[in-house]
Motif scaffolding. Structure first.
Motif, PDB file in Angstrom:
ATOM      1  N   GLY A 147      -3.804   5.091  10.507  1.00 39.70           N
ATOM      2  CA  GLY A 147      -3.169   4.217   9.534  1.00 39.70           C
ATOM      3  C   GLY A 147      -2.935   2.830  10.092  1.00 39.70           C
TER       4      GLY A 147
ATOM      5  N   THR B 190      -1.405   0.340   9.034  1.00 38.15           N
ATOM      6  CA  THR B 190      -0.258  -0.314   8.422  1.00 38.15           C
ATOM      7  C   THR B 190       0.394  -1.214   9.468  1.00 38.15           C
TER       8      THR B 190
ATOM      9  N   GLU C 133      -8.278   3.590  10.128  1.00 35.51           N
ATOM     10  CA  GLU C 133      -7.770   3.264   8.806  1.00 35.51           C
ATOM     11  C   GLU C 133      -8.609   3.982   7.755  1.00 35.51           C
TER      12      GLU C 133
ATOM     13  N   GLY D 234      -1.587  -2.886   5.538  1.00 28.65           N
ATOM     14  CA  GLY D 234      -0.736  -2.217   4.558  1.00 28.65           C
ATOM     15  C   GLY D 234      -0.136  -3.171   3.556  1.00 28.65           C
TER      16      GLY D 234
ATOM     17  N   THR E 225       0.637   6.313   8.408  1.00 29.16           N
ATOM     18  CA  THR E 225       0.265   6.148   7.002  1.00 29.16           C
ATOM     19  C   THR E 225       1.501   6.196   6.117  1.00 29.16           C
ATOM     20  N   TYR E 226       1.386   5.583   4.941  1.00 29.69           N
ATOM     21  CA  TYR E 226       2.461   5.664   3.958  1.00 29.69           C
ATOM     22  C   TYR E 226       2.559   7.069   3.358  1.00 29.69           C
TER      23      TYR E 226
ATOM     24  N   GLN F 165      -3.457  -2.636  -2.184  1.00 31.08           N
ATOM     25  CA  GLN F 165      -2.443  -1.703  -1.704  1.00 31.08           C
ATOM     26  C   GLN F 165      -1.381  -1.455  -2.765  1.00 31.08           C
TER      27      GLN F 165
ATOM     28  N   TYR G 246       2.194  -0.225  -3.804  1.00 31.33           N
ATOM     29  CA  TYR G 246       3.458  -0.202  -3.060  1.00 31.33           C
ATOM     30  C   TYR G 246       4.051   1.205  -3.123  1.00 31.33           C
TER      31      TYR G 246
ATOM     32  N   GLU H 101       9.375  -2.822   5.923  1.00 29.67           N
ATOM     33  CA  GLU H 101       8.273  -3.032   6.858  1.00 29.67           C
ATOM     34  C   GLU H 101       8.733  -3.475   8.249  1.00 29.67           C
TER      35      GLU H 101
ATOM     36  N   TYR I  17       9.556  -0.315   9.974  1.00 29.36           N
ATOM     37  CA  TYR I  17       8.329   0.420  10.309  1.00 29.36           C
ATOM     38  C   TYR I  17       7.691  -0.156  11.571  1.00 29.36           C
TER      39      TYR I  17
END
Length: 549
Positions: free
Chosen positions: A47, A49, A70, A77, A176-177, A393, A395, A498, A501
């Motif tokens: 991922g 992101t 990815e 992301g 990853t989300y 992307q 949300y 974010e 994250y």
């Protein structure tokens, strides 16, 4: 009608009774098969992101051989995908690689630091950071949906991608989300809203709008959700059989963060979706009429969406008010969906939001002044060029959440004297409010409509423990989870920003470094040494004692 393609499998989809899943044995324990390409790394991050990029860069700077994989076609992301007005909370807590990113963005604009930026600038900065750190980048490589993770006991040996490539590593990170690698690895997770009683959280569970206390983005006018024949209008869900604080499997709404402009030399008209039906926006038409009557004039666009100013005459569009860019109810099945189903959900959100702007700009029921204002804007044509100005992307504000070694809850985020908020394994700080967007739009017993689930409650700066990145050791011993980390729905409403994250991602990259260099598991690394190293890299681990703004 809107979302008709989703209705069949939504109706027939059954949530697990406990919303507790582990990856199936066919995924987690697949036998090693020959592959066209067989790669060996110290660390594999799944991922690209902002969290995954931070993890990969951190580990590579400490001489690990790192790959970032990815599943899609773009890196960065949400921060490169339209979320350009950063949810900072208290900026004091943002240090390390996260702050470095904003400083690098600032340098592109001739500023010491910049928190608000154009999407393509974020993408370029992330790309440069990865290349400067010599991270190997692999794009368009989703994990195989069957047999994608190979394990021996609790140890992940490799992940296999859909194009027949195998990636071996000593440590893996899921950034990853969606928590894709986490789920495929046999790690327990959940989604949806816990009950108030589960963790003793006053904001948990079903929050019927007229009883929930602090709320956001709700109706300030009296609007009926019923059509002339007595059926509910599109965009309104049936009233649930739930009481205040009850558990359910629903999650907050998703949408796209558009980048728009009024500059004639750099705008594209808002697109008309192929599936556009004006009747899908009948409730919006009623809301506009009610607002016009209540205010004595037609609303302007800034009353319907949040327009966050960006450099070069652009705006980041976010949800605002009772009916806006969030597509309430369409996100509920996303956490348990497969790749094809998620693509359908993506399309449904596109149809809704593109239709929302097209309706505002063209439907005769919309006041002329508002139509003209909407049509003075358009998608910035120098952003998301390959997608005609539309963000790629979606949300995903929340999806699956790991059930790991430590589950952060509402009490961890509050100044509760009963609980010790100091974490000996702190690896970063959060400070943004518990920000839950609306979950659904429901009829009330008085014949009117209200949104349900939206809450915005400020918090004190709080510490994020390393344990919240760790699965249970009985499930895996070399995986860290940096986005779908271990938290309740309420606590995740603050953690999901974010910058946090990225903070967690940097810590995970450093933890992987200690595990590889020390030839040990991610559970046995020297925490004090890791925390000391984070501080030398300007990470912020101690509570400043200030309230988020």
């Amino acid at each position: 009608m809107r979302n008709s393609r989703l209705n069949h499998w939504f109706k027939n989809f059954q949530l697990p009774a406990a919303l507790l899943l582990a990856g199936t044995s066919s995924m987690a324990m697949a036998q090693v098969q020959p592959h066209v390409y067989d790669h060996q790394y110290d660390l594999v991050v799944y991922g690209a992101t902002p969290s995954g990029i931070s993890a990969a860069v951190e580990a590579a700077r400490h001489d690990l051989h790192v790959a970032i994989i990815e599943p899609g076609a773009h890196i960065g992301g949400m921060m490169a995908g339209g979320l350009s007005r950063t949810d900072t909370g208290n900026k004091i807590v943002i240090g390390g690689i996260a702050r470095e990113f904003f400083e690098r963005v600032g340098a592109r604009y001739g500023q010491p630091i910049e928190w608000n930026f154009e999407p393509h600038v974020a993408s370029a900065v992330f790309d440069q950071m990865l290349r400067d750190a010599h991270v190997d980048i692999y794009m368009n490589k989703p994990i195989l949906e069957q047999g994608g993770v190979q394990k021996q006991g609790q140890t992940i040996l490799a992940l296999a991608t859909a194009d027949n490539q195998l990636f071996r590593a000593k440590v893996f990170i899921d950034a990853t989300y969606e928590g894709t690698l986490m789920g495929a690895s046999g790690v327990s997770y959940t989604w949806g809203r816990e009950s108030e009683n589960k963790y003793g959280e006053g904001l948990a569970g079903y929050r019927v709008a007229d009883q929930s206390g602090p709320s956001r983005d709700n109706f300030t006018t009296q609007v009926s959700p019923y059509a002339a024949n007595g059926t509910l209008l599109p965009g309104v869900q049936s009233s649930p059989d739930e009481k205040l604080g009850d558990f359910d499997g629903k999650i907050q709404a998703y949408g796209f963060r558009l980048c728009i402009t009024q500059r004639d030399d750099n705008k594209l008209p808002f697109p008309k979706p192929v599936n556009y039906q004006p009747a899908d926006y009948a409730l919006l038409a009623r809301q506009l009429e009610a607002l016009t009557v209540a205010h004595g004039h037609a609303p302007d666009l800034g009353e319907l969406v949040s327009l966050g100013a960006l450099p070069n005459d652009k705006f980041d569009v976010n949800d605002l008010g009772a009916i806006s860019t969030d597509d309430l109810g369409s996100s509920w099945r996303y956490p348990a969906a497969n790749a094809a189903q998620r693509a359908t959900i993506w399309q449904a959100h596109y149809d809704y939001e593109a239709g929302f702007f097209y309706f505002l700009g063209h439907d005769p029921s919309v006041p002329v002044s508002l139509r003209n204002e909407v049509n003075s804007y358009g998608l910035a044509k120098d952003e998301f060029i390959a997608n005609h100005g539309w963000p790629w992307q979606l949300y995903v504000r929340e999806s699956r959440r790991m059930l790991g070694e430590y589950i952060l809850t509402e009490r961890d985020l509050e100044n509760d004297p009963v609980i010790d908020r100091s974490k000996t394994d702190a690896i970063g700080l959060g400070s943004y409010a518990m920000d839950m967007h609306n979950v659904e739009r429901i009829p009330l017993s008085n014949g009117l409509v209200q949104n349900e689930g939206g809450t915005y409650v400020p918090v004190k700066a709080y510490q994020i423990p390393y344990r919240s990145l760790l699965p249970m050791p009985s499930e895996t011993d070399n995986l860290l989870v940096t986005v779908c980390l271990s938290a309740s729905h309420v606590a995740y409403a603050s953690l999901r920003m974010e910058p946090q994250y990225m903070i967690v991602g940097q810590a995970a990259g450093l933890a992987a470094t200690f595990a590889v260099h020390g030839d040990t598991t991610v559970y046995q690394i020297p925490l004090a040494a890791m925390q000391a190293q984070l501080k030398t890299e300007h990470a912020v681990l101690d509570i400043p004692g200030t309230t988020a703004q």
